[in-house]
Structures are given as C-alpha cells and as structure tokens.
Design a protein around this motif. Structure first.
Motif, PDB file in Angstrom:
ATOM      1  N   ALA A   1       0.732  -1.435  -0.020  1.00  0.00           N
ATOM      2  CA  ALA A   1      -0.065   0.073  -0.059  1.00  0.00           C
ATOM      3  C   ALA A   1       0.823   1.108   0.052  1.00  0.00           C
ATOM      4  O   ALA A   1       2.008   1.258   0.699  1.00  0.00           O
TER       5      ALA A   1
ATOM      6  N   ARG B   1      -3.883  -5.222   3.705  1.00  0.00           N
ATOM      7  CA  ARG B   1      -4.964  -5.068   2.918  1.00  0.00           C
ATOM      8  C   ARG B   1      -5.733  -6.386   3.084  1.00  0.00           C
ATOM      9  O   ARG B   1      -5.096  -7.536   3.528  1.00  0.00           O
TER      10      ARG B   1
ATOM     11  N   PRO C   1      -7.449  -6.302  -3.559  1.00  0.00           N
ATOM     12  CA  PRO C   1      -7.791  -5.899  -2.331  1.00  0.00           C
ATOM     13  C   PRO C   1      -9.206  -5.570  -2.404  1.00  0.00           C
ATOM     14  O   PRO C   1      -9.989  -4.780  -3.350  1.00  0.00           O
TER      15      PRO C   1
ATOM     16  N   THR D   1      -8.314  -1.692   2.363  1.00  0.00           N
ATOM     17  CA  THR D   1      -7.159  -1.533   2.861  1.00  0.00           C
ATOM     18  C   THR D   1      -7.318  -0.814   4.263  1.00  0.00           C
ATOM     19  O   THR D   1      -8.064  -0.043   4.397  1.00  0.00           O
TER      20      THR D   1
END
Length: 298
Positions: free
Chosen positions: A25, A105, A115, A118
């Motif tokens: 991320a 995630r 995903p 998150t």
C-alpha cells in the motif's frame, strides 16, 4: 567454527513482491485518506449476539468501534455486485501476517485476487498492542467464526446465535445464504499458537472507543457478527455460563455492541489518481485449450 556449525539465518517470508507491486500500500496516500475530512453516510449499532450486513460504495471509509468496551467481531466481505468475489483469509494471512493492522489489505479469492479493503486506522493493532507475553496479537486471521456445527460436535448442545448463524441471518436480505458465509477476520480478538502449535484465544484488550478503519477499494457488501463470546474473558460453547473454572461470570455478561460508521470524503480530490484495483493479468487458461477445437476432436 566449521561451516556446518554456523547458525542458519531465519527463514524469509514466502510471499514477497517486487517494488511497486499492488501488495504494498502507498502509505503516504492512505495516511492522507485517514486524516481527510469526511461526510457521514451511515451509522448504526449492532446489538450483542447479533449480526448485520450493509453496503459500502467504493472510495468510502468504514469505521468499526467498541462503544461500550471490549467485544470481538467476526467480519465477512464480498464484492457488492459479484458475491463470488469474497474475502480470502488464508491468502491474506500469507501475503501479510497472521494478524493485520494499518496498511495491510484484505484480499479477495481466486480468480480475482485484489484488495477488497485497505486498513487505514487501527487503535489496537501493530505497535499499539504488539505481541504479548504469550505471543498473542490482535485482529486475528488464524481462526475463523464460531458455528453451531462444531458446537454440536464438541458438546452435543444446540445454540443458534454463533457468528456463522449471525452472519447467515444478516445476509439473507441481500439474496445470499449460509453457503456465502466464509472465513472471517476476527477484529478486536487476540489469538496465537502455543508451543504445541495449538490455537489459543485471549480476552480482547479493546477499551471504550477503540476502532479499526477500512478504505473500500471496491463496492462492497460487509457483514459483522457481535460474537456470543463477547470479549472472550470467559469462554464456553453455546448460550450458557463460563468455562467452569471457579466463579467466572456468564458469557452474556461479557457481550457488548459494536458500532459501524460509513463515511464519504468531503473532497474527493484526496483520492487523486486512485481507481478500483484490477485482478492480476493472468489469462486463466490453466494449461488447457477451452473449448477443444473441432480439429482437435478428430
């Protein structure tokens, strides 16, 4: 020292990705989302030993909190428009860790593998709770939901308000059934593996107002059960009392509601170039030619 006597380095995580992979991320981006101005779009409280499902538009934020103190919650997630795409606890555990926190995630199942959400805020995970003296960590992916089948198998008792049943009732209004309930993330729950490799649970460390926040990477259906074990400070299968050790309070006394809030972003420019993640670019042939052509059939 002989080379045979040299200590071996610890094994590396099995699932690693190249820089720039969707696995990692963008911390600066999700940190900015966590602090961005919000507009409330939905808010409700789930009573004890119950379950509820709700829809979340892509690009929104979901906060689940403990308004009255510690309580474990069992969470399921699906793509709103395609419930075959749903949360995959085992792969999430392999890609991240047995217990997840901010910037991890929650991934969907094959063939989608992208995903669903998150995590952008967590008052208990990571460094906030850490690892306790028993090796326990918070927000569990090792275990799954309690259910009436294992209860009946272990004790012979029947009880209708385990998390599996709560989730089943929650999703019925959305056209789903018991077969759509899947392995969960146990939020606010501390678990681990003991020296024998056996699963253990500890009392939830959540206090009034603790929370975990998710950013919806897709349009979602989410369902949450307020576990009949409550904060797990005492435990026993079914509706009854404690675990039989001394004068422990009954399980229902350990149960508290959970609060769910959904927010849109006041200024969607904060999303910048964000877009809904796409599945991996695998053609899905699996070594087969489908359908078998006419020339191959003779």
């Amino acid at each position: 020292m002989a080379s045979a006597d040299k200590p071996h380095p610890p094994p590396q995580p099995a699932y690693q990705a190249t820089p720039g992979s969707i696995l990692h991320a963008d911390r600066a981006f999700y940190t900015s989302l966590a602090s961005a101005a919000r507009t409330p779009t939905d808010s409700f409280t789930i009573p004890i030993r119950s379950g509820l499902a709700w829809q979340v538009p892509a690009g929104h934020i979901v906060r689940i909190s403990t308004p009255e103190g510690p309580q474990v919650g069992d969470l399921n997630i699906w793509n709103l428009h395609n419930p075959r795409e749903r949360f995959w606890a085992a792969r999430t555990r392999q890609l991240h860790a047995s217990h997840v926190s901010t910037f991890d995630r929650l991934w969907s199942c094959l063939p989608y593998l992208r995903p669903l959400v998150t995590i952008i805020g967590d008052s208990l995970g990571g460094e906030h709770y850490g690892v306790d003296q028993y090796g326990g960590r918070c927000h569990d992916l090792l275990g799954t939901r309690c259910d009436p089948y294992v209860n009946s198998m272990l004790t012979g008792d029947t009880y209708d308000f385990h998390c599996h049943s709560n989730l089943t009732r929650a999703i019925l209004p959305f056209g789903l059934t018991e077969f759509d309930v899947h392995d969960v993330i146990n939020i606010f729950q501390v678990t681990g593996l003991n020296a024998e490799g056996r699963y253990f649970m500890e009392a939830s460390p959540a206090k009034k107002g603790d929370y975990i926040e998710f950013f919806a990477e897709q349009p979602l259906l989410m369902a949450l059960s307020t576990c009949p074990g409550g904060d797990l400070s005492t435990w026993g299968w079914g509706e009854g009392g404690g675990s039989g050790e001394g004068e422990k309070k009954s399980m229902v006394e350990c149960c508290r509601p959970l609060k769910v809030e959904v927010f849109g972003l006041k200024d969607e420019k904060v999303l910048g170039g964000w877009s809904e993640p796409q599945p991996p670019k695998y053609a899905g042939r699996h070594g087969m030619r489908v359908p078998v052509g006419e020339a191959d059939a003779h």
